[in-house]
Write a protein that holds these residues in place. Sequence first.
Motif, PDB file in Angstrom:
ATOM      1  N   TYR B  31      49.089 -37.969  31.268  1.00 48.24           N
ATOM      2  CA  TYR B  31      48.852 -37.370  32.580  1.00 48.24           C
ATOM      3  C   TYR B  31      47.518 -36.644  32.590  1.00 48.24           C
ATOM      4  CZ  TYR B  31      49.941 -34.787  36.886  1.00 48.24           C
ATOM      5  OH  TYR B  31      49.937 -34.286  38.168  1.00 48.24           O
ATOM      6  N   TYR B  35      41.628 -30.759  39.902  1.00 48.83           N
ATOM      7  CA  TYR B  35      41.951 -29.719  40.856  1.00 48.83           C
ATOM      8  C   TYR B  35      40.663 -29.083  41.350  1.00 48.83           C
ATOM      9  CZ  TYR B  35      46.447 -30.076  38.498  1.00 48.83           C
ATOM     10  OH  TYR B  35      47.612 -30.549  37.957  1.00 48.83           O
ATOM     11  N   LEU B  45      45.537 -29.979  44.013  1.00 47.92           N
ATOM     12  CA  LEU B  45      45.432 -31.259  43.339  1.00 47.92           C
ATOM     13  C   LEU B  45      44.609 -32.239  44.165  1.00 47.92           C
ATOM     14  CD1 LEU B  45      46.402 -33.036  40.940  1.00 47.92           C
ATOM     15  CD2 LEU B  45      48.390 -33.618  42.351  1.00 47.92           C
ATOM     16  N   PHE B  90      38.499 -28.238  38.129  1.00 48.18           N
ATOM     17  CA  PHE B  90      39.125 -28.251  36.806  1.00 48.18           C
ATOM     18  C   PHE B  90      39.805 -29.592  36.580  1.00 48.18           C
ATOM     19  CE2 PHE B  90      38.650 -24.026  35.186  1.00 48.18           C
ATOM     20  CZ  PHE B  90      38.502 -23.231  36.299  1.00 48.18           C
ATOM     21  N   SER B  94      48.042 -33.521  30.108  1.00 45.39           N
ATOM     22  CA  SER B  94      49.292 -33.160  29.451  1.00 45.39           C
ATOM     23  C   SER B  94      50.070 -34.432  29.173  1.00 45.39           C
ATOM     24  CB  SER B  94      50.126 -32.221  30.328  1.00 45.39           C
ATOM     25  OG  SER B  94      50.572 -32.896  31.494  1.00 45.39           O
ATOM     26  N   GLY B  97      56.337 -35.080  31.741  1.00 45.65           N
ATOM     27  CA  GLY B  97      57.652 -34.458  31.639  1.00 45.65           C
ATOM     28  C   GLY B  97      57.673 -33.040  31.128  1.00 45.65           C
ATOM     29  N   GLY B  98      56.887 -32.153  31.758  1.00 48.08           N
ATOM     30  CA  GLY B  98      57.065 -30.733  31.490  1.00 48.08           C
ATOM     31  C   GLY B  98      56.576 -30.268  30.144  1.00 48.08           C
ATOM     32  N   THR B  99      55.362 -30.603  29.801  1.00 49.35           N
ATOM     33  CA  THR B  99      54.779 -30.102  28.558  1.00 49.35           C
ATOM     34  C   THR B  99      53.568 -29.238  28.876  1.00 49.35           C
ATOM     35  OG1 THR B  99      53.275 -31.966  28.248  1.00 49.35           O
ATOM     36  CG2 THR B  99      55.509 -32.215  27.409  1.00 49.35           C
ATOM     37  N   GLU B 100      53.043 -28.599  27.856  1.00 48.38           N
ATOM     38  CA  GLU B 100      51.907 -27.714  28.039  1.00 48.38           C
ATOM     39  C   GLU B 100      50.727 -28.481  28.611  1.00 48.38           C
ATOM     40  OE1 GLU B 100      50.661 -25.883  24.441  1.00 48.38           O
ATOM     41  OE2 GLU B 100      49.161 -24.607  25.410  1.00 48.38           O
ATOM     42  N   ALA B 101      50.033 -27.853  29.548  1.00 52.65           N
ATOM     43  CA  ALA B 101      48.843 -28.449  30.139  1.00 52.65           C
ATOM     44  C   ALA B 101      47.604 -27.851  29.502  1.00 52.65           C
ATOM     45  CB  ALA B 101      48.825 -28.203  31.643  1.00 52.65           C
ATOM     46  N   PHE B 103      43.412 -27.429  29.992  1.00 53.90           N
ATOM     47  CA  PHE B 103      42.425 -27.451  31.049  1.00 53.90           C
ATOM     48  C   PHE B 103      41.019 -27.547  30.475  1.00 53.90           C
ATOM     49  CE2 PHE B 103      44.796 -26.493  34.902  1.00 53.90           C
ATOM     50  CZ  PHE B 103      45.998 -26.067  34.375  1.00 53.90           C
ATOM     51  N   GLY B 104      40.152 -28.214  31.215  1.00 54.71           N
ATOM     52  CA  GLY B 104      38.734 -28.173  30.903  1.00 54.71           C
ATOM     53  C   GLY B 104      38.153 -26.825  31.277  1.00 54.71           C
ATOM     54  N   GLN B 105      36.888 -26.618  30.947  1.00 55.44           N
ATOM     55  CA  GLN B 105      36.237 -25.331  31.173  1.00 55.44           C
ATOM     56  C   GLN B 105      35.846 -25.090  32.625  1.00 55.44           C
ATOM     57  OE1 GLN B 105      35.423 -22.493  29.084  1.00 55.44           O
ATOM     58  NE2 GLN B 105      37.223 -23.483  28.246  1.00 55.44           N
TER      59      GLN B 105
END
Lengths: 106, 112
Positions: B31, B35, B45, B90, B94, B97-101, B103-105
Amino acid sequence: KNEVEQSPQNLTAQEGEFITINCSYSVGISALHWLQQHPGGGIVSLFMLSSGKKKHGRLIATINIQEKHSSLHITASHPRDSAVYICAVNGNQFYFGTGTSLTVIP
Amino acid sequence: NAGVTQTPKFQVLKTGQSMTLQCAQDMNHEYMSWYRQDPGMGLRLIHYSVGAGITDQGEVPNGYNVSRSTTEDFPLRLLSAAPSQTSVYFCASSFQGGTEAFFGQGTRLTVV
């Protein structure tokens, strides 16, 4: 429509105070995230929760799935905690709150 | 393991110019998403992808294109920049199914 609501929007605290930031959501989720964004900086993940409570140092995050509510607590706050804290949820996509801007004064 | 690499960090464009924001991840995440963050609003999004060759529109897709030719890369193209596209962008990735995302800087884009 706001799938994720955070409160308060702005928060100023004295160093050492206990801080609570609240998050309510209206969609079905598989997980809830607390994110931290420093001024001019990127976004980092603090916690990912699907139930119960997690603790990392002075930060504690809780979630109540039945009430669709989560809280982020900061114990013994410090000026370096000053940042924007964002609540996000995994529904069929990520939904984000508008953030809570925290300023901790020495 | 570099995480999510997003470039450039800053960009100024003239109205009507086009550009591509780059996003790459090395965590084999399915995924990926883009944003935009505007004052007083949560991250919104633009487009997302659940795997190579698959993209879909988010909440605010107009004026932006994406492609996902590989698992690693998810570029965002502004076709004809407008002042309304002035924002901070940004990229995130991830597992499904609900895992840590991650992010870029961020890219601070100004369209004049």
